[in-house]
Write a protein that holds these residues in place. Structure first.
Motif, PDB file in Angstrom:
ATOM      1  N   ALA A   4     -20.829  -7.010  20.314  1.00  0.00           N
ATOM      2  CA  ALA A   4     -20.499  -8.365  20.772  1.00  0.00           C
ATOM      3  C   ALA A   4     -21.724  -9.085  21.324  1.00  0.00           C
ATOM      4  N   ARG A   5     -22.518  -8.400  22.132  1.00  0.00           N
ATOM      5  CA  ARG A   5     -23.711  -9.028  22.712  1.00  0.00           C
ATOM      6  C   ARG A   5     -24.736  -9.360  21.626  1.00  0.00           C
ATOM      7  N   ILE A   6     -24.905  -8.453  20.672  1.00  0.00           N
ATOM      8  CA  ILE A   6     -25.852  -8.710  19.580  1.00  0.00           C
ATOM      9  C   ILE A   6     -25.370  -9.892  18.750  1.00  0.00           C
ATOM     10  N   ALA A   7     -24.091  -9.887  18.418  1.00  0.00           N
ATOM     11  CA  ALA A   7     -23.527 -10.969  17.602  1.00  0.00           C
ATOM     12  C   ALA A   7     -23.705 -12.311  18.305  1.00  0.00           C
ATOM     13  N   GLN A   8     -23.409 -12.350  19.584  1.00  0.00           N
ATOM     14  CA  GLN A   8     -23.547 -13.590  20.349  1.00  0.00           C
ATOM     15  C   GLN A   8     -25.002 -14.030  20.407  1.00  0.00           C
ATOM     16  N   ARG A   9     -25.893 -13.113  20.695  1.00  0.00           N
ATOM     17  CA  ARG A   9     -27.317 -13.433  20.856  1.00  0.00           C
ATOM     18  C   ARG A   9     -27.941 -13.987  19.576  1.00  0.00           C
ATOM     19  N   PHE A  10     -27.542 -13.405  18.421  1.00  0.00           N
ATOM     20  CA  PHE A  10     -28.198 -13.765  17.172  1.00  0.00           C
ATOM     21  C   PHE A  10     -27.335 -14.644  16.255  1.00  0.00           C
ATOM     22  N   GLY A  11     -26.162 -15.031  16.727  1.00  0.00           N
ATOM     23  CA  GLY A  11     -25.319 -15.938  15.958  1.00  0.00           C
ATOM     24  C   GLY A  11     -24.774 -15.347  14.671  1.00  0.00           C
ATOM     25  N   VAL A  12     -24.415 -14.081  14.724  1.00  0.00           N
ATOM     26  CA  VAL A  12     -23.840 -13.399  13.561  1.00  0.00           C
ATOM     27  C   VAL A  12     -22.526 -12.752  13.981  1.00  0.00           C
ATOM     28  N   GLY A  13     -21.777 -12.247  13.020  1.00  0.00           N
ATOM     29  CA  GLY A  13     -20.521 -11.585  13.327  1.00  0.00           C
ATOM     30  C   GLY A  13     -20.714 -10.133  13.734  1.00  0.00           C
ATOM     31  N   ARG A  14     -19.811  -9.668  14.594  1.00  0.00           N
ATOM     32  CA  ARG A  14     -19.850  -8.254  14.987  1.00  0.00           C
ATOM     33  C   ARG A  14     -19.749  -7.344  13.784  1.00  0.00           C
ATOM     34  N   GLY A  15     -18.850  -7.705  12.867  1.00  0.00           N
ATOM     35  CA  GLY A  15     -18.666  -6.900  11.663  1.00  0.00           C
ATOM     36  C   GLY A  15     -19.924  -6.821  10.821  1.00  0.00           C
ATOM     37  N   ALA A  16     -20.658  -7.923  10.739  1.00  0.00           N
ATOM     38  CA  ALA A  16     -21.900  -7.936   9.966  1.00  0.00           C
ATOM     39  C   ALA A  16     -22.920  -6.969  10.574  1.00  0.00           C
ATOM     40  N   VAL A  17     -23.000  -6.974  11.894  1.00  0.00           N
ATOM     41  CA  VAL A  17     -23.936  -6.057  12.565  1.00  0.00           C
ATOM     42  C   VAL A  17     -23.513  -4.618  12.310  1.00  0.00           C
ATOM     43  N   ASP A  18     -22.223  -4.357  12.467  1.00  0.00           N
ATOM     44  CA  ASP A  18     -21.708  -3.002  12.280  1.00  0.00           C
ATOM     45  C   ASP A  18     -21.913  -2.528  10.835  1.00  0.00           C
ATOM     46  N   ARG A  19     -21.578  -3.375   9.866  1.00  0.00           N
ATOM     47  CA  ARG A  19     -21.763  -3.001   8.452  1.00  0.00           C
ATOM     48  C   ARG A  19     -23.230  -2.714   8.153  1.00  0.00           C
ATOM     49  N   HIS A  20     -24.100  -3.560   8.665  1.00  0.00           N
ATOM     50  CA  HIS A  20     -25.531  -3.359   8.418  1.00  0.00           C
ATOM     51  C   HIS A  20     -25.989  -2.028   9.007  1.00  0.00           C
ATOM     52  N   TRP A  21     -25.608  -1.778  10.267  1.00  0.00           N
ATOM     53  CA  TRP A  21     -26.024  -0.544  10.948  1.00  0.00           C
ATOM     54  C   TRP A  21     -25.515   0.683  10.205  1.00  0.00           C
ATOM     55  N   ARG A  22     -24.255   0.650   9.821  1.00  0.00           N
ATOM     56  CA  ARG A  22     -23.672   1.798   9.116  1.00  0.00           C
ATOM     57  C   ARG A  22     -24.270   1.974   7.727  1.00  0.00           C
ATOM     58  N   GLY A  23     -24.790   0.914   7.151  1.00  0.00           N
ATOM     59  CA  GLY A  23     -25.396   0.985   5.831  1.00  0.00           C
ATOM     60  C   GLY A  23     -26.821   1.516   5.823  1.00  0.00           C
ATOM     61  N   LEU A  24     -27.426   1.629   7.001  1.00  0.00           N
ATOM     62  CA  LEU A  24     -28.792   2.146   7.086  1.00  0.00           C
ATOM     63  C   LEU A  24     -28.778   3.662   6.938  1.00  0.00           C
ATOM     64  N   SER A  25     -29.833   4.209   6.392  1.00  0.00           N
ATOM     65  CA  SER A  25     -29.911   5.671   6.265  1.00  0.00           C
ATOM     66  C   SER A  25     -30.008   6.302   7.647  1.00  0.00           C
ATOM     67  N   SER A  26     -29.526   7.517   7.762  1.00  0.00           N
ATOM     68  CA  SER A  26     -29.575   8.206   9.056  1.00  0.00           C
ATOM     69  C   SER A  26     -31.018   8.405   9.515  1.00  0.00           C
ATOM     70  N   GLU A  27     -31.925   8.597   8.580  1.00  0.00           N
ATOM     71  CA  GLU A  27     -33.337   8.769   8.935  1.00  0.00           C
ATOM     72  C   GLU A  27     -33.901   7.487   9.543  1.00  0.00           C
ATOM     73  N   TYR A  28     -33.570   6.354   8.917  1.00  0.00           N
ATOM     74  CA  TYR A  28     -34.064   5.075   9.434  1.00  0.00           C
ATOM     75  C   TYR A  28     -33.444   4.766  10.789  1.00  0.00           C
ATOM     76  N   ARG A  29     -32.151   5.046  10.949  1.00  0.00           N
ATOM     77  CA  ARG A  29     -31.498   4.831  12.245  1.00  0.00           C
ATOM     78  C   ARG A  29     -32.167   5.679  13.318  1.00  0.00           C
ATOM     79  N   ALA A  30     -32.503   6.923  12.995  1.00  0.00           N
ATOM     80  CA  ALA A  30     -33.176   7.800  13.956  1.00  0.00           C
ATOM     81  C   ALA A  30     -34.542   7.226  14.341  1.00  0.00           C
TER      82      ALA A  30
END
Length: 121
Positions: free
Chosen positions: A36-62
């Motif tokens: 919610a804070r990220i979405a508000q700060r950057f003017g995007v949807g929570r779902g978009a942030v979540d989908r993007h994060w989950r779509g990243l490889s585990s290595e890149y997330r680490a």
């Protein structure tokens, strides 16, 4: 005619990937800041942030998590150094300033700054 699947929604995954502050969004999520804070700060949807994060490889997330911790650690060292400088100028407040510095070192920054490590907010 497009080769997209009938129910696909072109561009949805690209909202964050094409965002001018993509790296900041990724680092914020890696630091445990809430969707919610990220979405508000950057003017995007929570779902978009979540989908993007989950779509990243585990290595890149680490890698992002390690980078966020390094940045966070440097930030808190700077804050603590500044508090020490203030304490030198105001000796009568030194005990309170030292207590604040200790609290900052013990508390997870997300809890002080309003983040949410589990992303439920």
């Amino acid at each position: 005619m497009s080769s997209d699947l009938p129910n696909s929604r072109p561009g949805r995954k690209a909202i964050i990937a094409n965002h001018p502050h993509r790296q900041d969004i990724e680092l914020a999520r890696a630091a445990g800041i809430s969707l919610a804070r990220i979405a508000q700060r950057f003017g995007v949807g929570r779902g978009a942030v979540d989908r993007h994060w989950r779509g990243l490889s585990s290595e890149y997330r680490a890698e992002l998590v390690a980078t966020a911790r390094s940045v966070e650690s440097q930030h808190w060292r700077e804050v603590t150094a500044e508090l020490a400088s203030i304490a030198k100028r105001y000796p009568e407040a030194r005990a309170d300033i030292d207590a604040l510095a200790q609290l900052l070192q013990q508390s997870p920054p997300g809890s002080i700054m309003g983040g949410c490590a589990n992303g439920t907010h």
